[in-house]
Design a protein around this motif. Structure first.
Motif, short mmCIF file in Angstrom:
data_model
loop_
_atom_site.label_atom_id
_atom_site.label_comp_id
_atom_site.label_asym_id
_atom_site.label_seq_id
_atom_site.Cartn_x
_atom_site.Cartn_y
_atom_site.Cartn_z
N ARG A 404 0.82 -1.21 0.00
CA ARG A 404 0.00 0.00 0.00
C ARG A 404 0.86 1.26 0.00
NH1 ARG A 404 -3.24 -1.49 3.49
NH2 ARG A 404 -5.17 -1.87 2.37
N VAL A 405 1.95 1.23 0.73
CA VAL A 405 2.86 2.40 0.75
C VAL A 405 3.56 2.55 -0.60
CG1 VAL A 405 4.90 3.41 1.84
CG2 VAL A 405 3.20 2.22 3.24
N ALA A 406 3.95 1.43 -1.19
CA ALA A 406 4.56 1.49 -2.52
C ALA A 406 3.59 2.11 -3.52
CB ALA A 406 4.95 0.08 -2.98
N ALA A 407 2.32 1.72 -3.44
CA ALA A 407 1.31 2.27 -4.34
C ALA A 407 1.15 3.77 -4.13
CB ALA A 407 -0.03 1.56 -4.12
N ALA A 408 1.25 4.20 -2.88
CA ALA A 408 1.12 5.63 -2.58
C ALA A 408 2.28 6.42 -3.17
CB ALA A 408 1.06 5.84 -1.06
#
Length: 439
Positions: A404-408
């Protein structure tokens, strides 16, 4: 609108990496047996990241050589590019059909396979005290270490550098910059000559992540960065985060074609440098031999490179270089794990490492003795020297962080490039994603 749609698509695609540990995961870890007998028969499926035209012959030839030695073995290759391999991997995971051997990055990306017990524990055969492990660069093997065990087979070393056209630099009166501020000033001079200073393609979103990652290594202390990689500890309150994104936005505005780069592919940007249409392109060492060759407008002797220079007043690690080894894992669901291991031992021999490291491939081998200066291009040799002198290898943000952080990072940096978000807004989104992943 198209840019926003693409950004959301990237975000959703990256978030789907969560499925790497979902349905079909094994209940326990499968460990390699160092005493298992290899049966040279049957089929091996291999998912590579060598799908580009210039790279694809490597695994084709490797498979052919192995099959000559073992005629009862059939090797089926699934060749993908740097960008398409992500989607292909997720599709294969979702259908519980991972091939026997599959490409993986280090960090959180590889960790997903480990947590789902989808990767074979290779510690008994590739650990630092094993015969095979001793033939590989120790740091490269350690990069695939999770919970004290080794799950990956490093194939080559990689890092990020700014490649440049020496001829264009000379004509503009510009030298390789010693600081980030000097880089921006150089861009102004090159632009005044009617040349694009830095060709940049961010259609795939991850190229922006590479710029941000290197700047973060310069501006944020390593201990803080590594703490923030863990959503349960992350705070993202160091001022170096916003400073890094402000510097990145200044580079976009002064050195590139601006917001339009979100519609340009990374391959097209590399081609601009190769064709002499731009002065610089931020590239991986594994792209050096693609950027300048006998066949390209930019000749090898006209190609130079430097680490993205350190901004003045930076409080991080001035000798850090963004990069990481890349390699392969073996599926825990494989019906012939010993054969898969045997093939990867064959692939990581010094002989094949020297072929991989030399033109036209230019992928610096992770095998000890697999990189020969006699056959490699000078730029790759010098790139390896710079890599070995680095104090810290800053991992790719989109593989080091949780999904999720990578996607952000991916979607919101693309919005920053496009001008629809500020550095402060980007960091707020990243912080929110970490908080959501921590729950």
């Amino acid at each position: 609108m198209k840019r926003l749609t693409h950004a959301m698509a990237v975000s959703l695609a990256a978030a789907s990496a969560l499925t790497l540990t979902a349905a079909g995961a094994r209940a326990e870890t499968i460990a390699a047996d160092p005493n298992a007998q290899v049966e040279y028969s049957g089929t091996l499926q291999i998912l590579t990241k060598f799908g580009l035209e210039q790279l694809s012959p490597y695994f084709v030839n490797l498979a052919a050589d192995y099959q000559k030695l073992h005629p009862d073995v059939k090797i089926e290759l699934i060749q993908e590019s740097d960008d398409s391999v992500k989607g292909k991997t997720k599709t294969l995971v979702a259908s519980n059909s991972l091939p026997d051997i599959y490409f993986s990055w280090t960090g959180s990306w590889g960790g997903n396979f480990v947590r789902g017990n989808r990767a074979v524990d290779l510690t008994p055969v590739i650990g630092p005290d094993t015969d095979w492990g001793k033939t590989l660069v120790p740091a490269a093997v350690q990069a695939f270490q999770y919970n004290g065990k080794y799950f990956g087979i490093p194939l080559y070393l990689d890092a990020k550098f700014m490649g440049y056209n020496k001829k264009i630099f000379a004509e503009a009166g510009v030298e390789a910059p010693a600081s980030f501020e000097a880089l921006l000033a150089g861009c102004d001079k090159i632009k005044a000559k009617g040349v694009t200073p830095i060709s940049f393609g961010n259609k795939e979103a991850w190229p922006a992540v590479h710029y941000a990652g290197q700047l973060l290594a310069f501006n944020v202390p390593r201990a803080t960065l590594e703490k923030d990689f863990d959503p349960k500890q992350a705070t993202y309150d160091d001022p170096g985060y916003v400073a890094s994104l402000q510097q990145f936005k200044a580079l976009i505005d002064r050195c590139t074609d601006g917001a339009s780069v979100n519609g340009t592919s990374y391959a097209s940007a590399l081609q601009q440098l190769s064709n002499g249409k731009s002065a610089m392109y931020y590239q991986e060492i594994i792209e050096f031999d693609q950027a300048a060759s006998k066949e390209t407008t930019l000749k090898p002797e006209e190609f130079g490179f430097f680490v993205l220079p350190v901004p003045e007043g930076a409080k991080g690690d001035a000798k850090a270089v963004e990069g990481a080894p890349e390699g392969y894992m073996i599926s825990a669901a494989s019906k012939n794990i010993p054969l898969a291991i045997d093939f990867m031992k064959f692939a990581t021999s010094a002989e094949h490492g020297q072929i991989l490291s030399a033109p036209p491939y230019g992928q610096p081998s992770a095998t000890v003795g697999g990189a020969s200066e006699a056959t490699m291009s000078p730029s790759v040799v010098n790139g390896l020297a710079a890599l070995k002198s680095a104090s810290y290898l800053m991992p790719w943000l989109d593989t080091a962080n949780s999904p999720r952080v990578a996607a952000a990072w991916l979607s919101n940096l693309q919005a920053l490039v496009g001008g629809s978000m500020t550095p402060e807004e980007v960091m707020a989104k990243v912080k929110d994603a970490a908080a959501a992943d921590a729950k």
